[in-house]
Design a protein around this motif. Structure first.
Motif, PDB file in Angstrom:
ATOM      1  N   PHE A  19       2.497 -12.106  51.175  1.00 45.29           N
ATOM      2  CA  PHE A  19       1.248 -12.096  51.936  1.00 45.29           C
ATOM      3  C   PHE A  19       0.158 -11.274  51.253  1.00 45.29           C
ATOM      4  O   PHE A  19      -1.022 -11.437  51.561  1.00 45.29           O
ATOM      5  CB  PHE A  19       1.485 -11.544  53.348  1.00 45.29           C
ATOM      6  CG  PHE A  19       2.087 -12.529  54.294  1.00 45.29           C
ATOM      7  CD1 PHE A  19       1.335 -13.564  54.829  1.00 45.29           C
ATOM      8  CD2 PHE A  19       3.427 -12.444  54.643  1.00 45.29           C
ATOM      9  CE1 PHE A  19       1.896 -14.486  55.701  1.00 45.29           C
ATOM     10  CE2 PHE A  19       4.001 -13.353  55.522  1.00 45.29           C
ATOM     11  CZ  PHE A  19       3.228 -14.382  56.044  1.00 45.29           C
ATOM     12  N   ARG A  34     -10.776 -11.572  49.765  1.00 49.00           N
ATOM     13  CA  ARG A  34     -10.531 -11.641  51.206  1.00 49.00           C
ATOM     14  C   ARG A  34     -11.552 -10.819  51.982  1.00 49.00           C
ATOM     15  O   ARG A  34     -12.009 -11.231  53.051  1.00 49.00           O
ATOM     16  CB  ARG A  34      -9.109 -11.160  51.503  1.00 49.00           C
ATOM     17  CG  ARG A  34      -8.041 -12.193  51.176  1.00 49.00           C
ATOM     18  CD  ARG A  34      -6.640 -11.646  51.290  1.00 49.00           C
ATOM     19  NE  ARG A  34      -5.660 -12.715  51.444  1.00 49.00           N
ATOM     20  CZ  ARG A  34      -4.337 -12.520  51.431  1.00 49.00           C
ATOM     21  NH1 ARG A  34      -3.855 -11.299  51.274  1.00 49.00           N
ATOM     22  NH2 ARG A  34      -3.521 -13.549  51.589  1.00 49.00           N
ATOM     23  N   TYR A  81      -8.638 -12.621  60.641  1.00 48.43           N
ATOM     24  CA  TYR A  81      -7.491 -12.766  59.743  1.00 48.43           C
ATOM     25  C   TYR A  81      -7.809 -12.204  58.369  1.00 48.43           C
ATOM     26  O   TYR A  81      -7.005 -11.450  57.795  1.00 48.43           O
ATOM     27  CB  TYR A  81      -7.053 -14.226  59.599  1.00 48.43           C
ATOM     28  CG  TYR A  81      -6.046 -14.362  58.482  1.00 48.43           C
ATOM     29  CD1 TYR A  81      -4.711 -14.044  58.694  1.00 48.43           C
ATOM     30  CD2 TYR A  81      -6.441 -14.726  57.193  1.00 48.43           C
ATOM     31  CE1 TYR A  81      -3.795 -14.100  57.657  1.00 48.43           C
ATOM     32  CE2 TYR A  81      -5.531 -14.788  56.152  1.00 48.43           C
ATOM     33  CZ  TYR A  81      -4.214 -14.472  56.385  1.00 48.43           C
ATOM     34  OH  TYR A  81      -3.307 -14.514  55.353  1.00 48.43           O
ATOM     35  N   ALA A  85      -5.905  -9.367  56.465  1.00 46.39           N
ATOM     36  CA  ALA A  85      -5.285  -9.660  55.178  1.00 46.39           C
ATOM     37  C   ALA A  85      -5.858  -8.771  54.067  1.00 46.39           C
ATOM     38  O   ALA A  85      -5.121  -8.308  53.190  1.00 46.39           O
ATOM     39  CB  ALA A  85      -5.488 -11.134  54.825  1.00 46.39           C
ATOM     40  N   HIS A 111       1.706 -11.813  62.507  1.00 48.71           N
ATOM     41  CA  HIS A 111       0.819 -12.004  61.352  1.00 48.71           C
ATOM     42  C   HIS A 111       1.150 -13.319  60.645  1.00 48.71           C
ATOM     43  O   HIS A 111       0.243 -14.045  60.228  1.00 48.71           O
ATOM     44  CB  HIS A 111       0.958 -10.832  60.384  1.00 48.71           C
ATOM     45  CG  HIS A 111       0.035 -10.927  59.205  1.00 48.71           C
ATOM     46  ND1 HIS A 111      -1.301 -10.573  59.269  1.00 48.71           N
ATOM     47  CD2 HIS A 111       0.237 -11.374  57.932  1.00 48.71           C
ATOM     48  CE1 HIS A 111      -1.861 -10.774  58.093  1.00 48.71           C
ATOM     49  NE2 HIS A 111      -0.952 -11.267  57.269  1.00 48.71           N
ATOM     50  N   ALA A 112       2.444 -13.628  60.521  1.00 44.82           N
ATOM     51  CA  ALA A 112       2.831 -14.890  59.896  1.00 44.82           C
ATOM     52  C   ALA A 112       2.334 -16.080  60.721  1.00 44.82           C
ATOM     53  O   ALA A 112       1.837 -17.072  60.165  1.00 44.82           O
ATOM     54  CB  ALA A 112       4.353 -14.945  59.747  1.00 44.82           C
ATOM     55  N   TYR A 115      -1.381 -16.431  60.233  1.00 44.94           N
ATOM     56  CA  TYR A 115      -1.658 -17.133  58.975  1.00 44.94           C
ATOM     57  C   TYR A 115      -1.576 -18.647  59.169  1.00 44.94           C
ATOM     58  O   TYR A 115      -2.434 -19.398  58.679  1.00 44.94           O
ATOM     59  CB  TYR A 115      -0.669 -16.684  57.904  1.00 44.94           C
ATOM     60  CG  TYR A 115      -0.737 -17.505  56.639  1.00 44.94           C
ATOM     61  CD1 TYR A 115      -1.743 -17.284  55.703  1.00 44.94           C
ATOM     62  CD2 TYR A 115       0.196 -18.514  56.387  1.00 44.94           C
ATOM     63  CE1 TYR A 115      -1.815 -18.060  54.545  1.00 44.94           C
ATOM     64  CE2 TYR A 115       0.131 -19.277  55.237  1.00 44.94           C
ATOM     65  CZ  TYR A 115      -0.882 -19.046  54.323  1.00 44.94           C
ATOM     66  OH  TYR A 115      -0.966 -19.808  53.181  1.00 44.94           O
ATOM     67  N   THR A 116      -0.555 -19.094  59.903  1.00 42.73           N
ATOM     68  CA  THR A 116      -0.399 -20.530  60.123  1.00 42.73           C
ATOM     69  C   THR A 116      -1.599 -21.113  60.867  1.00 42.73           C
ATOM     70  O   THR A 116      -2.064 -22.218  60.556  1.00 42.73           O
ATOM     71  CB  THR A 116       0.900 -20.808  60.892  1.00 42.73           C
ATOM     72  OG1 THR A 116       2.014 -20.293  60.155  1.00 42.73           O
ATOM     73  CG2 THR A 116       1.101 -22.301  61.089  1.00 42.73           C
ATOM     74  N   GLU A 162      -6.645 -19.740  51.201  1.00 45.29           N
ATOM     75  CA  GLU A 162      -5.370 -19.129  51.573  1.00 45.29           C
ATOM     76  C   GLU A 162      -4.185 -20.047  51.277  1.00 45.29           C
ATOM     77  O   GLU A 162      -3.064 -19.574  51.096  1.00 45.29           O
ATOM     78  CB  GLU A 162      -5.379 -18.760  53.056  1.00 45.29           C
ATOM     79  CG  GLU A 162      -6.170 -17.524  53.375  1.00 45.29           C
ATOM     80  CD  GLU A 162      -5.547 -16.269  52.753  1.00 45.29           C
ATOM     81  OE1 GLU A 162      -4.355 -16.023  52.977  1.00 45.29           O
ATOM     82  OE2 GLU A 162      -6.268 -15.538  52.046  1.00 45.29           O
ATOM     83  N   THR A 168       1.851 -16.932  49.513  1.00 44.08           N
ATOM     84  CA  THR A 168       2.473 -17.107  50.825  1.00 44.08           C
ATOM     85  C   THR A 168       3.515 -18.221  50.812  1.00 44.08           C
ATOM     86  O   THR A 168       3.368 -19.225  50.118  1.00 44.08           O
ATOM     87  CB  THR A 168       1.401 -17.439  51.868  1.00 44.08           C
ATOM     88  OG1 THR A 168       0.502 -18.406  51.324  1.00 44.08           O
ATOM     89  CG2 THR A 168       0.630 -16.193  52.259  1.00 44.08           C
ATOM     90  N   PRO A 171       5.138 -22.061  56.131  1.00 44.30           N
ATOM     91  CA  PRO A 171       5.239 -21.543  57.502  1.00 44.30           C
ATOM     92  C   PRO A 171       6.527 -21.982  58.175  1.00 44.30           C
ATOM     93  O   PRO A 171       7.102 -23.023  57.846  1.00 44.30           O
ATOM     94  CB  PRO A 171       4.005 -22.135  58.185  1.00 44.30           C
ATOM     95  CG  PRO A 171       3.659 -23.338  57.388  1.00 44.30           C
ATOM     96  CD  PRO A 171       4.052 -23.037  55.980  1.00 44.30           C
TER      97      PRO A 171
END
Length: 279
Positions: A19, A34, A81, A85, A111-112, A115-116, A162, A168, A171
């Motif tokens: 990440f 970012r 986000y 990040a 957090h994962a 991200y999705t 991203e 990464t 997902p």
């Protein structure tokens, strides 16, 4: 899948810092990118709110109403986000240990999932806006053109960043459940908006105008969400395969992390029992 929704796992969390690292950029450069994206997104959101308050006939009513639109909510999600990040990437670049690694496991899992959402929802917003909501004629005012391009085109550019640049992983399939649940919650918000403020955020949610097509639109967007999830899952898998398996670009890591790993390996070598000599 429903049984896995609230399970956070016991395996090591992101042991290679996917990440916070990139196969292409150093951690410091990734942090800057970012942070700049987050700054642009927040600047856009705050400027739009201020512009509507200053220029709209109804004053700040339009700004308040913007929080009923999926476009606005997902853009706020992008801004936050990239702020999170950037923070995790900065702490990793600076110390070799990201802030994300120090958080409780539920927050890491969130957090994962976060991200999705930012690699799926912006694409849905872009497709629905330009295919269904855009009138077909370009905007008369520079502000209208800039704000719509920022929120309905650049949002997917940020999501694509991203998808491509960081390391990464794909997902988790359980995230599909959360994506659909969040869409259902937004649908509820849209009808609460109608009951409270007297308008539908999107005309295709109005049953008086669309009739039974409302169900078709809702179902179609839900199916489209799962399709987009499958596409981005495949894209991330392909990116990992090409950059890591084929090109050998396994990632650019923090110098502090490399130093800590080397020190750890040296200590293990010193404390490892020697094999008995056969001489």
């Amino acid at each position: 899948m429903a049984g896995q929704a609230f399970r956070f796992g016991t395996d090591p969390w992101d042991p290679t810092h996917r990440f916070e690292t990139s196969w292409l950029l150093s951690p410091w450069v990734l942090f800057i990118c970012r942070a700049l994206i987050s700054l642009y997104a927040f600047t856009t959101l705050l400027f739009v709110l201020a512009w509507q308050c200053a220029r709209a006939v109804t004053g700040c009513e339009a700004s308040r109403a913007s929080f009923s639109y999926f476009t606005s909510l997902t853009y706020w999600g992008l801004a936050f986000y990239f702020l999170a990040a950037a923070t995790h990437t900065f702490t990793y670049a600076r110390s070799g240990v990201p802030l994300l690694d120090r958080l409780p496991r539920p927050l890491q899992a969130l957090h994962a999932a976060f991200y999705t959402t930012i690699i799926v929802y912006p694409i849905i917003v872009t497709v629905v806006y330009w295919a269904r909501l855009y009138s077909g004629s370009w905007f008369d005012e520079i502000y209208a053109g800039w704000s719509n391009v920022s929120q309905h085109a650049l949002n997917s550019v940020f999501a694509f960043f991203e998808l491509v640049v960081p390391r990464t992983d794909v997902p988790q399939p359980v995230h599909m459940l959360w994506l659909i649940l969040l869409l259902a919650l937004y649908l509820a918000l849209a009808y609460v908006t109608k009951a409270d403020k007297g308008f539908y955020p999107y005309d295709f949610l109005n049953p008086k105008e669309q009739g039974s097509l409302v169900a078709a639109y809702v179902f179609g967007i839900a199916v489209g969400c799962l399709v987009v999830f499958g596409i981005v899952w495949g894209f991330i898998w392909l990116r990992k395969y090409v950059t890591e398996a084929k090109l050998g670009m396994t990632g650019k890591f923090s110098s502090k992390a490399r130093a800590a790993d080397e020190a750890g390996h040296a200590e293990m070598a010193m404390t490892k029992p020697r094999e008995p000599s056969l001489a």
